[in-house]
Scaffold this motif. Structure first.
Motif, PDB file in Angstrom:
ATOM      1  N   UNK A 179       0.866  -1.183   0.000  1.00  0.00           N
ATOM      2  CA  UNK A 179       0.000   0.000   0.000  1.00  0.00           C
ATOM      3  C   UNK A 179       0.899   1.228   0.000  1.00  0.00           C
ATOM      4  N   UNK A 180       0.887   1.952  -1.117  1.00  0.00           N
ATOM      5  CA  UNK A 180       1.842   3.031  -1.375  1.00  0.00           C
ATOM      6  C   UNK A 180       1.106   4.368  -1.477  1.00  0.00           C
ATOM      7  N   UNK A 181       0.745   4.925  -0.324  1.00  0.00           N
ATOM      8  CA  UNK A 181       0.009   6.182  -0.297  1.00  0.00           C
ATOM      9  C   UNK A 181       0.616   7.146   0.712  1.00  0.00           C
ATOM     10  N   UNK A 182       0.567   8.436   0.384  1.00  0.00           N
ATOM     11  CA  UNK A 182       1.088   9.469   1.278  1.00  0.00           C
ATOM     12  C   UNK A 182       0.205   9.593   2.518  1.00  0.00           C
ATOM     13  N   UNK A 183       0.823   9.398   3.669  1.00  0.00           N
ATOM     14  CA  UNK A 183       0.117   9.526   4.941  1.00  0.00           C
ATOM     15  C   UNK A 183       0.532  10.806   5.655  1.00  0.00           C
ATOM     16  N   UNK A 184       1.409  11.577   5.022  1.00  0.00           N
ATOM     17  CA  UNK A 184       1.841  12.869   5.530  1.00  0.00           C
ATOM     18  C   UNK A 184       2.149  13.771   4.345  1.00  0.00           C
ATOM     19  N   UNK A 185       2.275  15.069   4.586  1.00  0.00           N
ATOM     20  CA  UNK A 185       2.534  16.003   3.494  1.00  0.00           C
ATOM     21  C   UNK A 185       1.259  16.493   2.836  1.00  0.00           C
ATOM     22  N   UNK A 186       1.403  17.239   1.742  1.00  0.00           N
ATOM     23  CA  UNK A 186       0.278  17.932   1.122  1.00  0.00           C
ATOM     24  C   UNK A 186      -0.799  16.997   0.579  1.00  0.00           C
ATOM     25  N   UNK A 187      -0.444  15.763   0.201  1.00  0.00           N
ATOM     26  CA  UNK A 187      -1.418  14.840  -0.380  1.00  0.00           C
ATOM     27  C   UNK A 187      -2.082  13.927   0.642  1.00  0.00           C
ATOM     28  N   UNK A 188      -1.699  14.031   1.908  1.00  0.00           N
ATOM     29  CA  UNK A 188      -2.295  13.165   2.927  1.00  0.00           C
ATOM     30  C   UNK A 188      -3.797  13.388   3.040  1.00  0.00           C
ATOM     31  N   UNK A 189      -4.264  14.621   2.767  1.00  0.00           N
ATOM     32  CA  UNK A 189      -5.687  14.930   2.839  1.00  0.00           C
ATOM     33  C   UNK A 189      -6.496  14.008   1.926  1.00  0.00           C
ATOM     34  N   UNK A 190      -5.891  13.588   0.829  1.00  0.00           N
ATOM     35  CA  UNK A 190      -6.576  12.727  -0.134  1.00  0.00           C
ATOM     36  C   UNK A 190      -6.186  11.260  -0.015  1.00  0.00           C
ATOM     37  N   UNK A 191      -4.920  10.976   0.282  1.00  0.00           N
ATOM     38  CA  UNK A 191      -4.423   9.604   0.172  1.00  0.00           C
ATOM     39  C   UNK A 191      -4.614   8.739   1.410  1.00  0.00           C
ATOM     40  N   UNK A 192      -4.718   9.354   2.587  1.00  0.00           N
ATOM     41  CA  UNK A 192      -4.862   8.549   3.796  1.00  0.00           C
ATOM     42  C   UNK A 192      -6.108   7.668   3.730  1.00  0.00           C
ATOM     43  N   UNK A 193      -7.184   8.215   3.189  1.00  0.00           N
ATOM     44  CA  UNK A 193      -8.418   7.436   3.074  1.00  0.00           C
ATOM     45  C   UNK A 193      -8.246   6.239   2.148  1.00  0.00           C
ATOM     46  N   UNK A 194      -7.358   6.364   1.150  1.00  0.00           N
ATOM     47  CA  UNK A 194      -7.139   5.246   0.232  1.00  0.00           C
ATOM     48  C   UNK A 194      -6.366   4.121   0.918  1.00  0.00           C
ATOM     49  N   UNK A 195      -5.428   4.487   1.778  1.00  0.00           N
ATOM     50  CA  UNK A 195      -4.733   3.467   2.582  1.00  0.00           C
ATOM     51  C   UNK A 195      -5.741   2.713   3.440  1.00  0.00           C
ATOM     52  N   UNK A 196      -6.619   3.453   4.109  1.00  0.00           N
ATOM     53  CA  UNK A 196      -7.613   2.817   4.975  1.00  0.00           C
ATOM     54  C   UNK A 196      -8.603   1.977   4.171  1.00  0.00           C
ATOM     55  N   UNK A 197      -8.934   2.423   2.969  1.00  0.00           N
ATOM     56  CA  UNK A 197      -9.816   1.639   2.100  1.00  0.00           C
ATOM     57  C   UNK A 197      -9.202   0.281   1.803  1.00  0.00           C
ATOM     58  N   UNK A 198      -7.922   0.276   1.468  1.00  0.00           N
ATOM     59  CA  UNK A 198      -7.248  -0.986   1.176  1.00  0.00           C
ATOM     60  C   UNK A 198      -7.210  -1.894   2.406  1.00  0.00           C
ATOM     61  N   UNK A 199      -6.941  -1.336   3.557  1.00  0.00           N
ATOM     62  CA  UNK A 199      -6.922  -2.157   4.776  1.00  0.00           C
ATOM     63  C   UNK A 199      -8.292  -2.765   5.047  1.00  0.00           C
ATOM     64  N   UNK A 200      -9.345  -1.994   4.809  1.00  0.00           N
ATOM     65  CA  UNK A 200     -10.696  -2.514   5.000  1.00  0.00           C
ATOM     66  C   UNK A 200     -10.996  -3.644   4.015  1.00  0.00           C
ATOM     67  N   UNK A 201     -10.641  -3.459   2.750  1.00  0.00           N
ATOM     68  CA  UNK A 201     -10.906  -4.479   1.737  1.00  0.00           C
ATOM     69  C   UNK A 201     -10.129  -5.758   2.025  1.00  0.00           C
ATOM     70  N   UNK A 202      -8.896  -5.611   2.457  1.00  0.00           N
ATOM     71  CA  UNK A 202      -8.070  -6.776   2.785  1.00  0.00           C
ATOM     72  C   UNK A 202      -8.653  -7.516   3.981  1.00  0.00           C
ATOM     73  N   UNK A 203      -9.065  -6.771   4.983  1.00  0.00           N
ATOM     74  CA  UNK A 203      -9.661  -7.391   6.175  1.00  0.00           C
ATOM     75  C   UNK A 203     -10.914  -8.183   5.806  1.00  0.00           C
TER      76      UNK A 203
END
Length: 437
Positions: free
Chosen positions: A37-61
């Motif tokens: 899972x390769x998404x920015x969790x900090x910096x200017x793009x975290x506002x958009x990408x953190x939710x995508x990391x969490x989406x992947x964790x939910x789908x995997x679970x």
């Protein structure tokens, strides 16, 4: 879009093992399917990408609760490239070489994707990219589950021109490859439609730009020439918050100068007061407000996973939902996680989307998607005001750029080419990337 692959446990390799140690090693490597899972969790793009990391964790679970894939559990491996484009390449290499992941889901900006592209090609990895992009690229190792320009930008301009009567155009974007290439396509498209060069204003700002007063004032002045004016926005990340706030500060309403955004969804709007923005638009392939049982189930799962009744869903999340299910189906179909076999198996696989239809992986590694225009509501959601009658197949190469006219992408044997020129009958070779920014 669907991905069908079944992972063969390599029994022949086990049979050839001559020691218990070698057997244990083989079993260990087959123990889980590793998902990077390769998404920015900090910096200017975290506002958009953190939710995508969490989406992947939910789908995997959820997939693991259903028994995994081919009897194997999926193991997420999360890294933070921190909105640092060169760091994306380093983290991708870490995932493939050190962590030995079977697949990567990640990136948001095109500059980050282009940083990762040579790494996944060199190491023969798989990357599922979930965000709208500029096209002009085709890689055997990348599956583009976000929209190509013909699945977002072109239909949005057609809507503004035909339904709202727009005659003057502000193309406002963040200064990197996606906005610049998309705007090159749109500028050519508009001129082909008879729009004069003087009726097109183009502006770029850096990532994280916060002082919008002068630019918004310029937009307001440009829109006062007596012709209906609209802003086509490819502004990315947290710069959208002060941009929309300044529109409200200067009294620019949707009836005066409508803004249609390609990178603003429910996640971005959740951070600002949307009351002054009611009526402005966004073009996506999914909205949280879509009336569909599959969508409601996804929203319920997301709210439960986040433990937050106010949690919102958005288009790139749906793209990950589609891409993940495509990968799962492709692994089942192939009976293995072997990269080359998955690449072949995934072509033609279909899975449900969240708008009531199906997404199919095409030979050019793009998927079929509906196109929706949504109007911002005062609750931060979108009301769909226009949509295509059916899904649209993504086009890797634009008909409106000289360098890509006549090019097609088809990764099936025997062609296996990302930039085949139908005029010359030759394949350009390489990563088939002609975008220069």
């Amino acid at each position: 879009m669907s991905i069908n692959k079944h992972v063969k446990l390599g029994l022949s390799a086990l049979a050839l093992s001559v020691s218990l140690g070698s057997i244990n090693t083989a079993v260990a490597t087959e123990d889980s399917i590793k998902v990077g899972i390769l998404h920015s969790l900090s910096g200017t793009m975290a506002i958009s990408e953190t939710a995508l990391k969490d989406t992947m964790l939910m789908l995997i679970e959820k997939q693991n609760q259903a028994g995994g894939v081919l009897g194997r559990q999926l193991e997420p491996v999360v890294v933070d490239p921190a909105s640092n484009w060169p760091l994306f390449a380093e983290k991708a290499r870490e995932l493939l070489e050190k962590e030995k992941v079977d697949v990567i889901f990640g990136n948001w900006t095109s500059v980050s994707r282009k940083s990762v592209l040579p790494v996944v090609e060199e190491l023969n990895g798989l990357l599922f990219y979930p965000v709208q992009y500029e096209g002009e690229e085709s890689s055997e190792n990348v599956f583009y589950t976000g929209a190509a320009p013909n699945q977002q930008a072109i239909p949005a301009v057609d809507y503004l021109m035909n339904d709202l009567g727009v005659e003057r155009w502000v193309l406002a974007g963040t200064d990197y490859v996606y906005p610049r290439t998309t705007n090159k396509i749109l500028e050519t498209y508009l001129k082909d439609k008879g729009v004069a060069a003087g009726d097109i204003m183009i502006n770029y700002t850096p990532f994280g730009h916060s002082d919008w007063q002068t630019i918004v004032s310029d937009i307001k002045k440009f829109g006062s020439a007596g012709k209906k004016t609209a802003v086509v926005s490819t502004i990315n990340g947290d710069a959208n918050v002060p941009f929309y706030r300044e529109l409200g500060n200067q009294g620019i309403s949707a009836t005066d100068i409508p803004v249609v955004a390609f990178s603003v969804g429910e996640q971005e709007l959740s951070g600002i007061d949307t009351a002054p923005l009611v009526g402005h638009l966004a073009a996506w392939n999914y909205f949280m407000s879509v009336d569909n049982d599959a969508n409601y189930d996804f929203i319920d799962a997301w709210v439960a996973y986040k433990g937050d009744d106010a949690a919102v869903t958005n288009d790139p999340m749906e793209a990950h939902y589609i891409g993940f299910n495509l990968y799962v189906e492709a692994v089942k179909k192939a009976g293995t996680t072997d990269v080359d076999e998955v690449k072949d198996a995934i072509i033609g696989v279909s899975v449900p989307n969240l708008t009531g239809g199906y997404a199919t992986m095409m030979p050019n590694h793009h998927i079929t998607k509906p196109v929706l225009i949504g109007e911002i509501q005062d609750n931060g959601q979108f009301s769909v005001v226009w949509e295509t009658p059916s899904t649209v197949a993504g086009d890797a190469w634009s008909d409106f750029l000289p360098g890509s006219k006549g090019l097609i992408s088809d990764w099936r044997a025997p062609l296996r080419c990302g930039n085949f020129n139908v005029v010359t009958g030759k394949c350009g070779g390489g990563s088939a990337d002609v975008a220069s920014n």
